[in-house]
Design an enzyme around this catalytic site. Sequence first.
Site, PDB file in Angstrom:
ATOM      1  N   CYS A 290       2.108  -2.421  15.106  1.00 20.22           N
ATOM      2  CA  CYS A 290       2.089  -2.094  13.680  1.00 20.22           C
ATOM      3  C   CYS A 290       1.489  -3.245  12.876  1.00 20.22           C
ATOM      4  CB  CYS A 290       3.523  -1.822  13.226  1.00 20.22           C
ATOM      5  SG  CYS A 290       3.667  -1.665  11.441  1.00 20.22           S
TER       6      CYS A 290
ATOM      7  N   CYS B 164      -0.223   5.880  10.296  1.00 16.66           N
ATOM      8  CA  CYS B 164       1.066   5.255  10.593  1.00 16.66           C
ATOM      9  C   CYS B 164       0.842   3.907  11.254  1.00 16.66           C
ATOM     10  CB  CYS B 164       1.848   6.114  11.566  1.00 16.66           C
ATOM     11  SG  CYS B 164       2.482   7.575  10.810  1.00 16.66           S
TER      12      CYS B 164
ATOM     13  N   GLU C 162       0.842  -1.195   0.000  1.00 16.69           N
ATOM     14  CA  GLU C 162       0.000   0.000   0.000  1.00 16.69           C
ATOM     15  C   GLU C 162       0.877   1.244   0.000  1.00 16.69           C
ATOM     16  OE1 GLU C 162      -4.105  -1.354   2.106  1.00 16.69           O
ATOM     17  OE2 GLU C 162      -2.558  -0.700   3.471  1.00 16.69           O
TER      18      GLU C 162
ATOM     19  N   CYS D 109       3.396   8.733   1.118  1.00 14.63           N
ATOM     20  CA  CYS D 109       4.044   7.764   1.999  1.00 14.63           C
ATOM     21  C   CYS D 109       4.214   6.459   1.211  1.00 14.63           C
ATOM     22  CB  CYS D 109       3.182   7.550   3.240  1.00 14.63           C
ATOM     23  SG  CYS D 109       3.854   6.309   4.347  1.00 14.63           S
TER      24      CYS D 109
ATOM     25  N   CYS E 143       7.314  -4.700  15.141  1.00 15.64           N
ATOM     26  CA  CYS E 143       6.846  -3.740  16.162  1.00 15.64           C
ATOM     27  C   CYS E 143       5.402  -4.116  16.516  1.00 15.64           C
ATOM     28  CB  CYS E 143       6.923  -2.324  15.621  1.00 15.64           C
ATOM     29  SG  CYS E 143       8.564  -1.928  14.982  1.00 15.64           S
TER      30      CYS E 143
ATOM     31  N   CYS F 205       7.081  -6.732   6.944  1.00 12.94           N
ATOM     32  CA  CYS F 205       8.247  -6.182   7.641  1.00 12.94           C
ATOM     33  C   CYS F 205       8.762  -7.202   8.642  1.00 12.94           C
ATOM     34  CB  CYS F 205       7.869  -4.888   8.351  1.00 12.94           C
ATOM     35  SG  CYS F 205       9.283  -4.100   9.145  1.00 12.94           S
TER      36      CYS F 205
HETATM   37  S1  SF4 Z   1       6.614   0.223  12.500  1.00 10.31           S
HETATM   38 FE1  SF4 Z   1       5.887  -1.502  11.258  1.00 10.31          FE
HETATM   39  S2  SF4 Z   1       6.749  -1.159   9.216  1.00 10.31           S
HETATM   40 FE2  SF4 Z   1       7.879   0.168  10.662  1.00 10.31          FE
HETATM   41  S3  SF4 Z   1       9.645  -1.075  11.281  1.00 10.31           S
HETATM   42 FE3  SF4 Z   1       8.054  -1.489  12.802  1.00 10.31          FE
HETATM   43  S4  SF4 Z   1       6.996  -3.315  12.035  1.00 10.31           S
HETATM   44 FE4  SF4 Z   1       8.188  -2.473  10.335  1.00 10.31          FE
END
Ligand code: SF4
Length: 342
Positions: free
Chosen positions: A118, A335, A91, A104, A115, A111
């Site tokens: 996220c 975000c 996206e 963005c 995190c 990923c």
């Molecule tokens: S916030 Fe999400 S996209 Fe960014 S590094 Fe952490 S897990 Fe990866």
Amino acid sequence: MRLIYDFSFPDLASLLLEWDEPSYRAHQIWKGLYRNFWNVPTLFTQLPNRLRLKLAGTLYFDALTPAAIHQSSDKQTIKTLFKLHDSLAIEAVLMKYDQRHTLCVSTQVGCAMGCVFCATGQMGFKRHLSCGEIVAQVMYYARMLAAENEVVTNVVVMGMGEPFHNYDNTMEAIDRLNDPQGYNFGARRFTISTVGLVPVILRFAEEKRQVNLAISLHAADDGMRASMLPVAKRYPIDELLTACHKYVTATGRRITFEWALVNGVNDTPEQARLLAEKLRGLLCHVNAIPLNPTPSYMGQATTRKRAEMFRDILTRSGVPCTIRLRRGLDICAGCGQLISKA
Ligand code: SF4
């Protein structure tokens, strides 16, 4: 077949030389791609038909197929889900503010950083995007805005993925977009965000790029940071901040620290005071934003009052801090909310 946006100008020029084409053809194609935003060979009408056919038969132009487009209710945010050539998806989001059009972009499918708050991290890592797949996201929105007589004004490399985990492709994409003979998008209009990969921050510092750097900090002590960002177990906060000092010394540029305010977790006066202490003497700015909701994280966004208290403690201690507006929440375009799903 290779993606046309994966070619640097010298690569393209040597391919055309191999095809016995005059050297000006490479310039014509480059201009078509990066000034006119053409994305199908048939649009390159100044090229002879046989060359257009050869381009179409040898390279591919359609890096991204829009599979779903969502517009926020205030019409200020547009999120596009793109299908890639291998059927994976990413996206990218366009945010309109007054005169600004900030894009963005994503650098990976999923990923690896995990995190906890996220959505991209929750889906795991699938693969890196190529340079051309990153460039193509910008060209897609540049084309869309050109049709409205508008332009992209800023690019934030903060979409899906950790850009410093895909460093070479991401930097090549920035260089490609920065090319004065092509799209000519100023380096200072890019902001790249990292979760804090210390060795790569040091490399970035050595390269002395003009690109803005943002670091996701989110907690001022190692215990809390590691509970939110697994990467913090590898790079303790003091090591990270030492790298930040080296970056500022090498470049003279200010760092932005991102801080997703989670109610009752990292929005406390203790965290604000500890953060102010840690950041003392560092050329930086804190961007605090109430947490955006994601499916697998139970934390809640802070309240306006607590966010202001957090900001005020920092600013009174001499650390500039602003509270960012949350954008595109109704289409999950905020975000940490991007995910490869229609
Ligand atoms: S916030 Fe999400 S996209 Fe960014 S590094 Fe952490 S897990 Fe990866």
